[in-house]
Every structure is written in structure tokens, then in C-alpha cells.
Design a protein around this motif. Structure first.
Motif, mmCIF file in Angstrom:
data_model
loop_
_atom_site.group_PDB
_atom_site.id
_atom_site.type_symbol
_atom_site.label_atom_id
_atom_site.label_comp_id
_atom_site.label_asym_id
_atom_site.label_seq_id
_atom_site.Cartn_x
_atom_site.Cartn_y
_atom_site.Cartn_z
ATOM 1 N N MET A 137 0.805 -1.220 0.000
ATOM 2 C CA MET A 137 0.000 0.000 0.000
ATOM 3 C C MET A 137 0.839 1.271 0.000
ATOM 4 O O MET A 137 0.285 2.365 -0.065
ATOM 5 N N THR A 138 2.157 1.138 0.077
ATOM 6 C CA THR A 138 3.011 2.318 0.155
ATOM 7 C C THR A 138 4.312 2.089 -0.594
ATOM 8 O O THR A 138 4.707 0.947 -0.800
ATOM 9 N N GLN B 101 -8.739 -12.259 4.733
ATOM 10 C CA GLN B 101 -8.100 -11.034 5.197
ATOM 11 C C GLN B 101 -8.846 -9.827 4.637
ATOM 12 O O GLN B 101 -9.027 -9.728 3.431
ATOM 13 N N SER B 102 -9.278 -8.952 5.533
ATOM 14 C CA SER B 102 -9.925 -7.715 5.095
ATOM 15 C C SER B 102 -8.919 -6.827 4.389
ATOM 16 O O SER B 102 -7.746 -6.793 4.753
ATOM 17 N N ARG B 103 -9.394 -6.119 3.416
ATOM 18 C CA ARG B 103 -8.556 -5.125 2.733
ATOM 19 C C ARG B 103 -8.900 -3.763 3.303
ATOM 20 O O ARG B 103 -10.052 -3.475 3.591
ATOM 21 N N TYR B 104 -7.894 -2.960 3.444
ATOM 22 C CA TYR B 104 -8.068 -1.617 3.984
ATOM 23 C C TYR B 104 -7.880 -0.604 2.864
ATOM 24 O O TYR B 104 -7.017 -0.772 2.007
ATOM 25 N N SER B 105 -8.694 0.451 2.900
ATOM 26 C CA SER B 105 -8.546 1.485 1.877
ATOM 27 C C SER B 105 -7.428 2.461 2.248
ATOM 28 O O SER B 105 -6.833 3.077 1.369
ATOM 29 N N LYS B 106 -7.145 2.578 3.555
ATOM 30 C CA LYS B 106 -6.076 3.474 3.998
ATOM 31 C C LYS B 106 -5.090 2.711 4.878
ATOM 32 O O LYS B 106 -5.498 1.942 5.762
ATOM 33 N N LEU B 107 -3.821 2.946 4.641
ATOM 34 C CA LEU B 107 -2.772 2.271 5.407
ATOM 35 C C LEU B 107 -2.890 2.569 6.896
ATOM 36 O O LEU B 107 -2.712 1.675 7.723
ATOM 37 N N ILE B 108 -3.224 3.791 7.249
ATOM 38 C CA ILE B 108 -3.303 4.151 8.672
ATOM 39 C C ILE B 108 -4.361 3.308 9.395
ATOM 40 O O ILE B 108 -4.184 2.956 10.560
#
Length: 130
Positions: A25-26, A68-75
């Protein structure tokens, strides 16, 4: 004890996958390096739990990780990882208390201290990203 070991193995697999997704993600190398510590340790912990399980039962097992859930934001992923690592510490303390042999108790001590380090790294990342 065996059920808790299987649960721990599933958690380690799930977190290993989660941290891989987080690194993707980064492109910030400092962030990636911090996550990589946990990513590599989760694979090591899985192997250690597998060894303990085999030592206790004489049987080798493989477990599959839950979705595994996916996150829209790394934070958001970092924040959930802080809580996940601290919850793992509690579970692993419970497992450690059930173990009789010094070898296995020492392995759990290593895993617990690694998980505490991960939580600290994720707190650092959270403050960095915030």
C-alpha cells in the motif's frame, strides 16, 4: 492447548498476509521496513507454533488463514494491527502458562516479546502517518 495453538497459527498466517498487503500500500521505504519486521516474524512464529504442536502431538499440521480484510487506507490497517498484536500477546501468555517444557516456554517468550515489539513499531507508524 491444542485448539489455542491452532488459533495462534491461523492468526500468524492471517497477519503475515495482512502485512504483505500493507507493504504493497506504500512506497515509503521507512514504512515498509517497519512493517517488514512484523511480516518476517509472523512466518517465523507460525513455524515455531507448528513445531510446538508437532512436539506435543507427534503430528504435523497446516492451517489456512481466514479471509483477510482489505483496507482502503494504510493508517487504518496500522491502527488495527496495534490492537491485533496486543491481543496476540494475551493469547500467547495463556498458551505459555499451559506449557510445561522449558524449550516451549522459551519459544513463547520469544514470540511474545516479538509481538510487543511489533505493537511498538505500529504505534510509531501510526504517529508517523497521522
Amino acid at each position: 492447548l491444542l485448539d489455542l495453538l491452532r488459533e495462534a497459527m491461523m492468526d500468524e498466517k492471517k497477519d503475515h498476509r495482512k502485512y504483505k498487503l500493507m507493504m504493497e500500500m506504500t512506497d515509503n521505504e521507512e514504512v515498509i521496513d517497519q512493517i517488514r519486521f512484523a511480516y518476517e516474524d509472523e512466518a517465523k512464529h507460525y513455524d515455531m507454533f507448528q513445531e510446538i504442536y508437532e512436539d506435543l502431538t507427534g503430528k504435523s499440521i497446516q492451517v489456512t488463514a481466514p479471509e483477510q480484510s482489505r483496507y482502503s487506507k494504510l493508517i487504518d490497517a496500522v491502527k488495527s494491527s496495534i490492537n491485533g498484536e496486543l491481543e496476540a500477546v494475551e493469547l500467547y501468555r495463556e498458551i505459555r502458562a499451559m506449557l510445561r517444557g522449558r524449550k516451549h516456554r522459551d519459544m513463547l517468550y520469544e514470540i511474545i516479546t516479538d509481538e510487543q515489539e511489533h505493537a511498538t513499531r505500529f504505534v510509531y507508524l501510526y504517529s508517523m502517518l497521522k
